[in-house]
Design an enzyme around this catalytic site. Structure first.
Site, short mmCIF file in Angstrom:
data_model
loop_
_atom_site.label_atom_id
_atom_site.label_comp_id
_atom_site.label_asym_id
_atom_site.label_seq_id
_atom_site.Cartn_x
_atom_site.Cartn_y
_atom_site.Cartn_z
N LYS A 59 -1.33 -32.69 50.21
CA LYS A 59 -1.73 -31.43 50.83
C LYS A 59 -1.03 -30.23 50.17
CE LYS A 59 -2.54 -33.73 55.24
NZ LYS A 59 -2.09 -33.90 56.64
N ALA A 75 2.69 -31.26 55.16
CA ALA A 75 3.27 -32.09 56.21
C ALA A 75 2.27 -33.15 56.66
CB ALA A 75 3.68 -31.22 57.39
N ASP A 76 2.81 -34.29 57.06
CA ASP A 76 1.95 -35.33 57.62
C ASP A 76 2.79 -36.24 58.50
OD1 ASP A 76 -1.01 -36.24 57.23
OD2 ASP A 76 0.17 -38.07 57.43
N GLN A 77 2.12 -36.90 59.43
CA GLN A 77 2.77 -37.86 60.30
C GLN A 77 2.04 -39.20 60.23
OE1 GLN A 77 2.70 -35.77 64.14
NE2 GLN A 77 4.92 -35.88 64.14
N ALA A 112 6.70 -36.42 57.67
CA ALA A 112 7.04 -36.08 56.28
C ALA A 112 6.78 -34.61 55.99
CB ALA A 112 6.23 -36.94 55.31
#
Length: 199
Positions: A59, A75-77, A112
């Protein structure tokens, strides 16, 4: 002087966290095929934390080309339960199934954040939080999903701690901000270490 900050995410809570900390941030959601990236990494045997990290980087990299000189935050989860990675629910029925799987058990939420400038990753962090749910009845789960679907459809675990979802948990070990989707303390520390922030 803090460089321009660009958040490559449509998450309102992430933007709110950064702005509440006194940062000025531009919102520029990155469109990436998360399912394809996740599936490819899983087929390669990638660990859940690496999946979260790579999604966050993808991203940030996508928006970095459009914002020269800016610090782009991706960001990511990823939610992991005994080796299985959960994605965002595609329907209320899938949300119910996810919550039935999580009920009475402890899962890991990996949050993250990757910062990219001019196509080069400068910093990355993956925060891990362990969350234990109360045992939930099927009736409660169905009613909870019906009440909250419009909100939880965008949440990987079908819950938001800043909303009714906090009632689902008996214990949480880790950083509250990471559960909301952004390891805020860590990125602020990094900006301070660079000299971008003063205290």
């Amino acid at each position: 002087m803090l460089p321009d900050l660009v958040l490559a995410s449509s998450s309102q809570i992430r933007a709110q966290l950064l702005r509440s900390a006194g940062l000025s941030v531009t919102i520029a959601p990155a469109r990436v095929d998360e399912d394809a990236i996740r599936q490819a990494l899983e087929q390669e045997g990638a660990k859940p934390r690496d999946v979260a990290d790579q999604l966050a980087e993808a991203k940030a990299m996508k928006q970095s080309a459009r914002h020269p000189g800016a610090l782009v935050l991706g960001a990511d989860q990823v939610l992991e339960l005994q080796g299985e990675i959960f994605a965002k629910p595609e329907s209320p029925d899938q949300a119910i199934a996810h919550l039935q799987s999580l009920s009475g058990r402890t899962h890991r939420l990996l949050s993250a954040l990757v910062v990219v400038q001019d196509g080069r990753p400068l910093w990355r962090h993956v925060a891990e939080v362990r969350l234990t749910m109360h045992p939930l009845t099927d009736a409660f789960i169905a009613e909870y999903v019906a009440r909250n679907w419009d909100s939880i459809r965008h949440a990987v675990g079908c819950y938001k701690l800043e909303e009714e979802g906090v009632r689902l948990f008996s214990a949480i070990e880790g950083d509250y901000f990471a559960v909301l989707g952004l390891p805020l303390i860590e990125v602020l520390n990094w900006l301070r270490a660079r000299g971008d922030l003063t205290t």
